[in-house]
Design a protein around this motif. Structure first.
Motif, PDB file in Angstrom:
ATOM      1  N   ASN A  49       0.856  -1.172   0.000  1.00 39.06           N
ATOM      2  CA  ASN A  49       0.000   0.000   0.000  1.00 39.06           C
ATOM      3  C   ASN A  49       0.902   1.236   0.000  1.00 39.06           C
ATOM      4  N   PHE A  50       1.204   1.748  -1.193  1.00 39.48           N
ATOM      5  CA  PHE A  50       2.108   2.876  -1.325  1.00 39.48           C
ATOM      6  C   PHE A  50       1.394   4.180  -1.008  1.00 39.48           C
ATOM      7  N   PRO A  51       2.111   5.129  -0.405  1.00 43.22           N
ATOM      8  CA  PRO A  51       1.514   6.437  -0.117  1.00 43.22           C
ATOM      9  C   PRO A  51       1.114   7.161  -1.409  1.00 43.22           C
ATOM     10  N   THR A  52       0.113   8.010  -1.309  1.00 50.73           N
ATOM     11  CA  THR A  52      -0.380   8.756  -2.461  1.00 50.73           C
ATOM     12  C   THR A  52       0.723   9.599  -3.093  1.00 50.73           C
ATOM     13  N   GLU A  53       1.570  10.200  -2.287  1.00 47.69           N
ATOM     14  CA  GLU A  53       2.653  11.039  -2.822  1.00 47.69           C
ATOM     15  C   GLU A  53       3.620  10.214  -3.674  1.00 47.69           C
ATOM     16  N   PHE A  54       3.921   9.014  -3.246  1.00 49.41           N
ATOM     17  CA  PHE A  54       4.796   8.133  -4.027  1.00 49.41           C
ATOM     18  C   PHE A  54       4.155   7.809  -5.373  1.00 49.41           C
ATOM     19  N   LYS A  55       2.864   7.513  -5.358  1.00 52.28           N
ATOM     20  CA  LYS A  55       2.150   7.210  -6.604  1.00 52.28           C
ATOM     21  C   LYS A  55       2.141   8.424  -7.524  1.00 52.28           C
ATOM     22  N   ARG A  56       1.955   9.610  -6.959  1.00 55.28           N
ATOM     23  CA  ARG A  56       1.967  10.836  -7.747  1.00 55.28           C
ATOM     24  C   ARG A  56       3.325  11.022  -8.426  1.00 55.28           C
ATOM     25  N   GLN A  57       4.386  10.737  -7.703  1.00 56.01           N
ATOM     26  CA  GLN A  57       5.728  10.861  -8.265  1.00 56.01           C
ATOM     27  C   GLN A  57       5.930   9.888  -9.425  1.00 56.01           C
ATOM     28  N   LEU A  58       5.404   8.684  -9.296  1.00 56.58           N
ATOM     29  CA  LEU A  58       5.517   7.710 -10.384  1.00 56.58           C
ATOM     30  C   LEU A  58       4.814   8.218 -11.637  1.00 56.58           C
ATOM     31  N   VAL A  59       3.627   8.774 -11.468  1.00 57.23           N
ATOM     32  CA  VAL A  59       2.882   9.292 -12.611  1.00 57.23           C
ATOM     33  C   VAL A  59       3.636  10.450 -13.245  1.00 57.23           C
ATOM     34  N   GLU A  60       4.151  11.355 -12.436  1.00 62.13           N
ATOM     35  CA  GLU A  60       4.907  12.488 -12.968  1.00 62.13           C
ATOM     36  C   GLU A  60       6.138  12.014 -13.733  1.00 62.13           C
ATOM     37  N   GLN A  61       6.813  10.996 -13.227  1.00 64.46           N
ATOM     38  CA  GLN A  61       7.985  10.456 -13.913  1.00 64.46           C
ATOM     39  C   GLN A  61       7.616   9.888 -15.278  1.00 64.46           C
ATOM     40  N   SER A  62       6.394   9.372 -15.403  1.00 65.81           N
ATOM     41  CA  SER A  62       5.986   8.788 -16.679  1.00 65.81           C
ATOM     42  C   SER A  62       5.806   9.833 -17.769  1.00 65.81           C
ATOM     43  N   VAL A  80       8.564   2.501 -18.648  1.00 65.76           N
ATOM     44  CA  VAL A  80       8.044   1.814 -17.466  1.00 65.76           C
ATOM     45  C   VAL A  80       9.162   1.046 -16.775  1.00 65.76           C
ATOM     46  N   ALA A  81      10.003   0.400 -17.556  1.00 64.27           N
ATOM     47  CA  ALA A  81      11.092  -0.393 -16.973  1.00 64.27           C
ATOM     48  C   ALA A  81      12.049   0.479 -16.163  1.00 64.27           C
ATOM     49  N   LEU A  82      12.416   1.642 -16.708  1.00 68.17           N
ATOM     50  CA  LEU A  82      13.344   2.529 -15.993  1.00 68.17           C
ATOM     51  C   LEU A  82      12.705   3.116 -14.737  1.00 68.17           C
ATOM     52  N   ILE A  83      11.438   3.503 -14.836  1.00 61.73           N
ATOM     53  CA  ILE A  83      10.743   4.047 -13.674  1.00 61.73           C
ATOM     54  C   ILE A  83      10.643   2.984 -12.581  1.00 61.73           C
ATOM     55  N   ALA A  84      10.272   1.783 -12.957  1.00 59.38           N
ATOM     56  CA  ALA A  84      10.158   0.700 -11.988  1.00 59.38           C
ATOM     57  C   ALA A  84      11.500   0.398 -11.332  1.00 59.38           C
ATOM     58  N   SER A 120      14.180   2.326 -11.052  1.00 60.27           N
ATOM     59  CA  SER A 120      14.701   3.416 -10.222  1.00 60.27           C
ATOM     60  C   SER A 120      13.922   3.574  -8.915  1.00 60.27           C
ATOM     61  N   ASN A 121      12.715   3.034  -8.857  1.00 60.65           N
ATOM     62  CA  ASN A 121      11.904   3.121  -7.636  1.00 60.65           C
ATOM     63  C   ASN A 121      11.789   1.795  -6.903  1.00 60.65           C
ATOM     64  N   ASP A 122      12.513   0.795  -7.390  1.00 63.60           N
ATOM     65  CA  ASP A 122      12.558  -0.531  -6.762  1.00 63.60           C
ATOM     66  C   ASP A 122      11.165  -1.157  -6.621  1.00 63.60           C
ATOM     67  N   ILE A 123      10.389  -1.083  -7.712  1.00 62.76           N
ATOM     68  CA  ILE A 123       9.075  -1.725  -7.766  1.00 62.76           C
ATOM     69  C   ILE A 123       8.976  -2.491  -9.079  1.00 62.76           C
ATOM     70  N   SER A 124       7.967  -3.317  -9.212  1.00 59.52           N
ATOM     71  CA  SER A 124       7.785  -4.096 -10.432  1.00 59.52           C
ATOM     72  C   SER A 124       7.171  -3.226 -11.533  1.00 59.52           C
TER      73      SER A 124
END
Length: 61
Positions: free
Chosen positions: A4-17, A24-28, A30-34
């Motif tokens: 259950n990731f915090p909303t701010e973390f999810k927002r950062q992922l979207v902004e990175q996209s 997707v591979a680089l974003i994943a 660099s953030n240590d997620i799948s």
């Protein structure tokens, strides 16, 4: 157990996209997620919004 990731973390992922050359591979990696989690976060954010352009999306996020 599903993370259950915090909303701010999810927002950062979207902004990175939105970054030029983002993948997707680089974003994943660099953030240590799948890559599946990266797709899921983006899908969830976009599914709850109507399309009004990137700027409005990021302000709403």
């Amino acid at each position: 157990m599903r993370p259950n990731f915090p909303t701010e973390f999810k927002r950062q992922l979207v902004e990175q996209s939105f970054e030029p050359g983002a993948s997707v591979a680089l974003i994943a990696r660099s953030n240590d997620i799948s890559t599946d989690m990266t797709f899921r976060v983006n899908r969830d954010r976009f599914s709850s919004l109507s399309f009004h352009g990137r700027e409005n999306f990021l302000r709403a996020a």
